[in-house]
Motif scaffolding. Structure first.
Motif, short mmCIF file in Angstrom:
data_model
loop_
_atom_site.label_atom_id
_atom_site.label_comp_id
_atom_site.label_asym_id
_atom_site.label_seq_id
_atom_site.Cartn_x
_atom_site.Cartn_y
_atom_site.Cartn_z
N LYS A 66 2.99 6.71 -7.24
CA LYS A 66 2.07 7.71 -7.81
C LYS A 66 2.65 9.12 -7.65
CE LYS A 66 -2.23 5.11 -7.31
NZ LYS A 66 -3.53 4.99 -6.61
N ILE A 67 3.45 9.29 -6.61
CA ILE A 67 4.06 10.60 -6.35
C ILE A 67 5.40 10.74 -7.08
CG2 ILE A 67 5.07 12.05 -4.54
CD1 ILE A 67 2.94 10.90 -2.64
N LYS A 68 6.19 9.66 -7.08
CA LYS A 68 7.50 9.69 -7.75
C LYS A 68 7.64 8.40 -8.58
CE LYS A 68 12.36 10.78 -6.74
NZ LYS A 68 12.42 12.11 -7.39
N PRO A 69 7.02 8.37 -9.77
CA PRO A 69 6.95 7.14 -10.57
C PRO A 69 8.29 6.62 -11.08
CG PRO A 69 6.01 9.01 -11.77
CD PRO A 69 6.25 9.47 -10.37
N LYS A 70 9.29 7.48 -11.18
CA LYS A 70 10.58 7.05 -11.72
C LYS A 70 11.57 6.64 -10.62
CE LYS A 70 10.19 9.73 -15.98
NZ LYS A 70 10.79 10.77 -16.86
N THR A 71 11.06 6.29 -9.47
CA THR A 71 11.92 5.85 -8.35
C THR A 71 12.71 4.61 -8.74
OG1 THR A 71 10.40 6.73 -6.69
CG2 THR A 71 11.92 5.01 -5.98
N PHE A 99 9.29 -4.77 2.59
CA PHE A 99 9.56 -3.72 1.60
C PHE A 99 10.47 -4.23 0.49
CE2 PHE A 99 7.39 -0.60 4.00
CZ PHE A 99 7.31 0.55 3.23
N LYS A 100 11.49 -4.96 0.87
CA LYS A 100 12.45 -5.47 -0.12
C LYS A 100 11.74 -6.33 -1.16
CE LYS A 100 16.82 -8.00 -0.50
NZ LYS A 100 17.89 -8.72 0.26
N LYS A 101 10.90 -7.25 -0.70
CA LYS A 101 10.16 -8.14 -1.61
C LYS A 101 9.28 -7.33 -2.57
CE LYS A 101 6.48 -10.20 -0.13
NZ LYS A 101 5.55 -11.08 0.65
N ASN A 102 8.57 -6.35 -2.03
CA ASN A 102 7.63 -5.58 -2.85
C ASN A 102 8.34 -4.59 -3.78
OD1 ASN A 102 4.53 -5.92 -2.20
ND2 ASN A 102 5.66 -6.30 -0.30
N GLU A 132 -5.77 12.73 -8.26
CA GLU A 132 -6.17 11.42 -7.71
C GLU A 132 -5.58 11.23 -6.32
OE1 GLU A 132 -5.34 6.64 -8.34
OE2 GLU A 132 -4.51 8.08 -9.77
N VAL A 133 -4.30 11.55 -6.17
CA VAL A 133 -3.64 11.42 -4.85
C VAL A 133 -4.22 12.44 -3.88
CG1 VAL A 133 -1.45 11.67 -3.60
CG2 VAL A 133 -1.51 10.44 -5.78
N LEU A 134 -4.33 13.69 -4.33
CA LEU A 134 -4.84 14.76 -3.44
C LEU A 134 -6.24 14.46 -2.91
CD1 LEU A 134 -3.64 18.00 -5.28
CD2 LEU A 134 -2.89 17.18 -3.04
N SER A 135 -7.06 13.80 -3.73
CA SER A 135 -8.43 13.51 -3.30
C SER A 135 -8.48 12.51 -2.15
CB SER A 135 -9.25 12.99 -4.48
OG SER A 135 -8.76 11.73 -4.92
N ASN A 136 -7.40 11.75 -1.98
CA ASN A 136 -7.35 10.74 -0.91
C ASN A 136 -6.57 11.20 0.32
OD1 ASN A 136 -8.82 8.48 -2.12
ND2 ASN A 136 -7.16 8.46 -3.62
N THR A 173 0.83 -1.21 0.00
CA THR A 173 0.00 0.00 0.00
C THR A 173 0.87 1.26 0.00
OG1 THR A 173 -1.78 -1.14 1.17
CG2 THR A 173 -1.76 1.27 1.31
N GLN A 174 1.92 1.25 0.79
CA GLN A 174 2.79 2.42 0.89
C GLN A 174 3.59 2.64 -0.40
OE1 GLN A 174 4.71 2.98 4.92
NE2 GLN A 174 3.94 0.90 5.21
N ILE A 175 4.06 1.55 -1.00
CA ILE A 175 4.86 1.66 -2.22
C ILE A 175 4.00 2.14 -3.40
CG2 ILE A 175 6.18 0.33 -3.93
CD1 ILE A 175 7.11 -1.39 -1.45
N LYS A 176 2.77 1.67 -3.47
CA LYS A 176 1.86 2.12 -4.54
C LYS A 176 1.68 3.63 -4.51
CE LYS A 176 -1.00 -1.99 -5.40
NZ LYS A 176 -2.35 -2.59 -5.21
N LEU A 177 1.52 4.17 -3.31
CA LEU A 177 1.36 5.63 -3.20
C LEU A 177 2.66 6.34 -3.56
CD1 LEU A 177 -0.35 8.08 -2.50
CD2 LEU A 177 0.31 7.78 -0.11
N LEU A 178 3.79 5.80 -3.11
CA LEU A 178 5.09 6.39 -3.45
C LEU A 178 5.24 6.52 -4.97
CD1 LEU A 178 8.06 7.25 -2.99
CD2 LEU A 178 8.63 4.80 -2.94
#
Length: 328
Positions: free
Chosen positions: A158-163, A184-187, A318-322, A151-156
């Motif tokens: 959306k904010i910084k897609p080229k990570t 986190f490593k696995k995901n 989309e992010v701001l609405s949540n 869940t945390q990585i999906k949001l990351l």
């Protein structure tokens, strides 16, 4: 004659004092004794304990009326926590309230039969605090501050897609953050994103580790552990913003202090949930294994607008609405 009267008067005062003291001592013994092991005096922990007490009060369990609290603060020292647990045994508490994974693991070893209610424990099963969330099979039950890595990585993204590289900052040899790091490593790896492990034993060690990072990070993540919650995240934020790195967090306080965002569990909310479990143990005579360990279903996305501007990032509608809360 005067001497006799004086002696009689002193004896009477002594009897009155003894009766009053005995009555006072008897009243205290009749109250439910709750020992609280807070591990650290961080603001979030203090708010959690206040909510725990407030929840008990809603059930008619009021401090200095029918219950009495005694608080033990180890300031994240395992040695001190052990010493305090030994000290608490002589007070003979009826129930223990314990915060954090390392703190609860220590308390668990000292109290094998007294009910223990825990909170701010992210992975209670994996850390071997309880057998399962549905049935602990022991004398513990509580609440956790869990949000999945996915869940945390999906949001990351959306904010910084080229990570491409995430630095994971954590306390060394803390079971809670060891488990979180593996998650986190696995995901991250399945998305082709590299993870860099930054682990430290204390704040001085963390400061040294951050100043000697050899790789260029896109993101620095502050783990849900006691080092980061006790001053470590401030160092991570300072380093991130000085080097144009996106800091993100699982702690609300971290976002308030300057991390860009976090998907967080409100520590006050789970403190209140833990209070409900303690009340059921006290009033309904339930055992911890008859109750369920849980987290709140409500999580909050917190965004720091100052950091957003400093890093010159834009956020989609989309992010701001949540977003639940914006820190200006």
């Amino acid at each position: 004659m005067k001497k006799i009267l004086l002696i009689i008067g002193l004896i009477s005062l002594g009897i009155i004092y003894k009766v009053n003291f005995t009555n006072s001592s008897s009243k205290e013994k009749s109250k439910i004794r709750i020992a609280i092991f807070s591990w650290s005096n961080s603001k979030g922990y203090i708010e959690n304990i206040q909510s725990f007490k407030g929840s008990l009060e809603k059930y008619g369990l009021v401090n200095n009326k029918n219950i009495i609290f005694k608080e033990y603060l180890s300031n994240t020292s395992r040695k001190k926590q052990n010493e305090l647990a030994i000290e608490a045994r002589s007070w003979k508490p009826n129930l223990i309230y314990s915060l954090t994974t390392p703190g609860t693991l220590i308390v668990k070893e000292h109290f094998k039969s007294i009910p223990i209610v825990f909170s701010i424990v992210t992975y209670p099963v994996e850390a071997k605090i309880i057998h399962s969330l549905k049935n602990s099979t022991n004398n513990l039950v509580g609440t956790r501050n869990y949000v999945s890595a996915e869940t945390q990585i999906k949001l990351l993204l959306k904010i910084k897609p080229k990570t491409k590289l995430v630095g994971f900052v954590r306390r060394d040899i803390e079971s809670n953050s060891n488990i979180q790091f593996k998650d986190f490593k696995k995901n991250l790896l399945k998305r082709g994103i590299e993870i860099f492990d930054i682990k430290a034993k204390n704040l001085n060690s963390l400061k040294y580790q951050l100043s000697n990072i050899s790789k260029k990070m896109d993101v620095l993540y502050s783990a849900c552990d006691t080092l980061l919650q006790s001053g470590g995240e401030e160092l991570v934020i300072e380093h991130s913003l000085s080097n144009n790195i996106l800091p993100f967090s699982c702690n609300k306080r971290g976002v308030r202090d300057g991390s860009l965002f976090g998907i967080v569990v409100d520590l006050s909310t789970i403190g209140s949930l833990s209070g409900e479990k303690a009340a059921k143990i006290i009033l309904e005579k339930l055992t911890p294994s008859e109750l369920v360990s849980e987290s709140t279903s409500k999580v909050n996305i917190i965004l720091n607008f100052r950091t957003l501007k400093k890093l010159k990032l834009t956020i989609s509608n989309e992010v701001l609405s949540n977003v639940s809360e914006v820190i200006y």
